[in-house]
Design a protein around this motif. Structure first.
Motif, PDB file in Angstrom:
ATOM      1  N   UNK A  56      -8.965   0.789  -3.640  1.00  0.00           N
ATOM      2  CA  UNK A  56      -9.762   0.866  -4.939  1.00  0.00           C
ATOM      3  C   UNK A  56     -10.844   2.369  -5.163  1.00  0.00           C
ATOM      4  N   UNK A  57     -10.312   3.368  -4.091  1.00  0.00           N
ATOM      5  CA  UNK A  57     -10.223   4.271  -4.312  1.00  0.00           C
ATOM      6  C   UNK A  57      -9.809   5.692  -5.456  1.00  0.00           C
ATOM      7  N   UNK A  58     -10.179   6.464  -6.049  1.00  0.00           N
ATOM      8  CA  UNK A  58      -9.954   7.327  -7.501  1.00  0.00           C
ATOM      9  C   UNK A  58      -8.654   7.351  -6.246  1.00  0.00           C
ATOM     10  N   UNK A  59      -7.584   7.854  -7.402  1.00  0.00           N
ATOM     11  CA  UNK A  59      -6.148   8.556  -7.076  1.00  0.00           C
ATOM     12  C   UNK A  59      -5.759   9.398  -6.605  1.00  0.00           C
ATOM     13  N   UNK A  60      -7.095  10.976  -7.656  1.00  0.00           N
ATOM     14  CA  UNK A  60      -7.452  12.077  -6.553  1.00  0.00           C
ATOM     15  C   UNK A  60      -7.970  11.599  -4.996  1.00  0.00           C
ATOM     16  N   UNK A  61      -8.638  11.133  -4.907  1.00  0.00           N
ATOM     17  CA  UNK A  61      -8.870  10.705  -2.898  1.00  0.00           C
ATOM     18  C   UNK A  61      -8.395  10.774  -2.230  1.00  0.00           C
ATOM     19  N   UNK A  62      -6.444  10.326  -2.783  1.00  0.00           N
ATOM     20  CA  UNK A  62      -6.103  10.093  -2.108  1.00  0.00           C
ATOM     21  C   UNK A  62      -5.390  11.025  -0.744  1.00  0.00           C
ATOM     22  N   UNK A  63      -5.125  12.205  -2.649  1.00  0.00           N
ATOM     23  CA  UNK A  63      -4.149  13.515  -1.447  1.00  0.00           C
ATOM     24  C   UNK A  63      -4.374  14.580  -0.588  1.00  0.00           C
ATOM     25  N   UNK A  64      -3.917  14.096   0.374  1.00  0.00           N
ATOM     26  CA  UNK A  64      -3.829  14.454   1.814  1.00  0.00           C
ATOM     27  C   UNK A  64      -4.155  13.806   2.609  1.00  0.00           C
ATOM     28  N   UNK A  65      -5.150  12.719   2.527  1.00  0.00           N
ATOM     29  CA  UNK A  65      -4.979  11.487   3.194  1.00  0.00           C
ATOM     30  C   UNK A  65      -3.617  10.674   4.296  1.00  0.00           C
ATOM     31  N   UNK A  66      -4.268  10.256   5.457  1.00  0.00           N
ATOM     32  CA  UNK A  66      -2.766   9.817   6.221  1.00  0.00           C
ATOM     33  C   UNK A  66      -3.447   8.728   6.421  1.00  0.00           C
ATOM     34  N   UNK A  67      -2.729   7.885   7.691  1.00  0.00           N
ATOM     35  CA  UNK A  67      -3.301   6.595   8.093  1.00  0.00           C
ATOM     36  C   UNK A  67      -3.204   7.174   9.193  1.00  0.00           C
ATOM     37  N   UNK A  68      -4.924   7.205  10.462  1.00  0.00           N
ATOM     38  CA  UNK A  68      -5.117   7.857  11.188  1.00  0.00           C
ATOM     39  C   UNK A  68      -4.931   7.001  12.679  1.00  0.00           C
ATOM     40  N   UNK A  69      -4.875   7.404  13.673  1.00  0.00           N
ATOM     41  CA  UNK A  69      -4.779   6.966  14.829  1.00  0.00           C
ATOM     42  C   UNK A  69      -6.304   6.648  15.618  1.00  0.00           C
ATOM     43  N   UNK A  70      -6.462   5.446  15.985  1.00  0.00           N
ATOM     44  CA  UNK A  70      -8.011   4.592  16.618  1.00  0.00           C
ATOM     45  C   UNK A  70      -8.700   6.177  17.673  1.00  0.00           C
ATOM     46  N   UNK A  98       4.603   7.188  10.187  1.00  0.00           N
ATOM     47  CA  UNK A  98       3.450   6.245   9.667  1.00  0.00           C
ATOM     48  C   UNK A  98       3.049   7.658   8.303  1.00  0.00           C
ATOM     49  N   UNK A  99       3.090   9.155   9.573  1.00  0.00           N
ATOM     50  CA  UNK A  99       2.674   9.989   9.294  1.00  0.00           C
ATOM     51  C   UNK A  99       2.439  10.472   7.667  1.00  0.00           C
ATOM     52  N   UNK A 100       4.207  10.736   8.056  1.00  0.00           N
ATOM     53  CA  UNK A 100       4.638  10.521   6.468  1.00  0.00           C
ATOM     54  C   UNK A 100       5.243   9.327   5.382  1.00  0.00           C
ATOM     55  N   UNK A 101       4.431   8.415   5.235  1.00  0.00           N
ATOM     56  CA  UNK A 101       4.808   7.592   4.009  1.00  0.00           C
ATOM     57  C   UNK A 101       4.158   7.984   3.010  1.00  0.00           C
ATOM     58  N   UNK A 102       4.016   7.273   2.270  1.00  0.00           N
ATOM     59  CA  UNK A 102       3.139   7.788   0.827  1.00  0.00           C
ATOM     60  C   UNK A 102       2.892   6.683   0.192  1.00  0.00           C
ATOM     61  N   UNK A 103       1.781   6.901   0.164  1.00  0.00           N
ATOM     62  CA  UNK A 103       0.848   6.293  -0.868  1.00  0.00           C
ATOM     63  C   UNK A 103       0.920   4.998  -2.393  1.00  0.00           C
ATOM     64  N   UNK A 104       1.301   4.424  -2.522  1.00  0.00           N
ATOM     65  CA  UNK A 104       0.535   3.225  -3.772  1.00  0.00           C
ATOM     66  C   UNK A 104      -0.730   3.546  -4.229  1.00  0.00           C
ATOM     67  N   UNK A 105      -1.010   4.543  -4.684  1.00  0.00           N
ATOM     68  CA  UNK A 105      -2.041   5.463  -5.214  1.00  0.00           C
ATOM     69  C   UNK A 105      -3.054   4.099  -5.901  1.00  0.00           C
ATOM     70  N   UNK A 106      -2.364   3.110  -7.074  1.00  0.00           N
ATOM     71  CA  UNK A 106      -3.134   2.162  -7.485  1.00  0.00           C
ATOM     72  C   UNK A 106      -2.546   0.673  -6.644  1.00  0.00           C
ATOM     73  N   UNK A 107      -2.853   0.704  -5.915  1.00  0.00           N
ATOM     74  CA  UNK A 107      -3.307  -0.205  -5.275  1.00  0.00           C
ATOM     75  C   UNK A 107      -4.581   0.072  -3.827  1.00  0.00           C
ATOM     76  N   UNK A 150       0.966  -1.321   0.251  1.00  0.00           N
ATOM     77  CA  UNK A 150       0.081   0.287  -0.290  1.00  0.00           C
ATOM     78  C   UNK A 150       0.893   1.339  -0.058  1.00  0.00           C
ATOM     79  N   UNK A 151       2.375   1.053  -0.085  1.00  0.00           N
ATOM     80  CA  UNK A 151       2.952   2.391   0.391  1.00  0.00           C
ATOM     81  C   UNK A 151       4.229   2.099   0.333  1.00  0.00           C
ATOM     82  N   UNK A 152       5.000   3.318  -0.030  1.00  0.00           N
ATOM     83  CA  UNK A 152       6.485   3.329  -0.961  1.00  0.00           C
ATOM     84  C   UNK A 152       7.575   2.518  -0.387  1.00  0.00           C
ATOM     85  N   UNK A 153       6.998   1.867   1.284  1.00  0.00           N
ATOM     86  CA  UNK A 153       8.182   1.529   2.048  1.00  0.00           C
ATOM     87  C   UNK A 153       8.027   0.126   2.540  1.00  0.00           C
TER      88      UNK A 153
END
Length: 257
Positions: free
Chosen positions: A71-85, A60-69, A45-48
């Motif tokens: 189902x969500x459209x790529x443009x919708x992934x901009x600015x998102x990050x893995x949140x805490x519970x 974790x906050x700095x991770x870069x997503x592999x958008x192609x992995x 899911x990420x470049x790491x």
């Protein structure tokens, strides 16, 4: 999760891991859910290619997503990050007065999870707003030992070929209130048997991208007529639109019987 809330869903399901600096983070999986060594691996899911459990929350906050992995459209992934519970509970569950099912993926999650929930017990109703689930049923045992009032659910995959009575037997063994089954194995006979033992029954679908909305929607009527209490779907918008129609159809079928 916000979109699910806006679509009319009254509950969301999410997975959690514990970061290196002991923050509970919301992340779905890894390279392979079947291989314990790869659960939490970020390579899909990420470049790491690290494991999320070996990173700090700052990393974790700095991770870069592999958008192609996704189902969500790529443009919708901009600015998102893995949140805490904690963030997710505060920003989605509490604000929208929703229920949440928290699936334990990381083996070290029970103790910090119960601690977090206990600390938030004045803002979230632990007995009615939260269910803890896991394929690793021993993690559920640990949760119940730490706080017996928290509801837990035994989670089963579609590859586990159990006799009907085995689902209830295992759920009782771990003091579960709910049984969560892959949609493929759900039958009315299984649901009726579990209801007789007092269990709430959820039918859950596979991860996003493996099934289109129309195909997923085709299973809704079968699951409703089987009597499940909850459907965990990747298409909440579609289920929300069809819910009233499905319930009327079920009542009609019951009346005919």
């Amino acid at each position: 999760f916000q979109r699910a809330a806006c679509s009319g869903a009254n509950s969301v399901e999410l997975d959690v891991f514990l970061s290196k600096d002991e923050e509970l983070v919301v992340f779905h999986g890894g390279k392979s859910a079947k291989n314990p060594d790869e659960v939490g691996n970020l390579g899909k899911h990420t470049t790491s290619d690290e494991n999320i459990q070996n990173l700090t929350i700052e990393e974790i906050r700095k991770l870069q997503f592999r958008n192609e992995s996704f189902a969500c459209p790529n443009e919708n992934m901009n600015g998102f990050y893995i949140p805490t519970l904690k963030e997710t509970l505060e920003e989605v569950i509490i604000k929208n007065n929703m229920h949440v099912t928290i699936e334990l993926k990381g083996a070290t999650t029970p103790k910090p999870l119960v601690k977090l929930l206990n600390n938030m017990s004045t803002t979230i109703d632990l007995q009615n707003q939260v269910t803890i689930s896991s394929f690793n049923h021993d993690l559920l045992r640990q949760v119940k030992e730490l706080n017996p009032s928290i509801r837990v659910a035994t989670l089963f995959s579609h590859i586990e070929d159990y006799a009907i009575e085995e689902y209830a037997k295992k759920a009782k063994q771990y003091n579960a209130s709910e049984v969560h089954l892959n949609f493929k194995v759900v039958t009315k006979e299984i649901v009726d048997e579990l209801h007789q033992d007092g269990f709430v029954v959820m039918a859950w679908f596979n991860s996003p991208g493996k099934m289109n909305v129309i195909e997923e929607e085709s299973h809704f009527a079968r699951l409703v007529n089987a009597g499940v209490d909850v459907i965990c779907t990747n298409a909440p918008d579609a289920l929300g639109k069809k819910k009233a129609e499905l319930m009327e159809e079920m009542k009609s079928n019951q009346a005919k019987i």
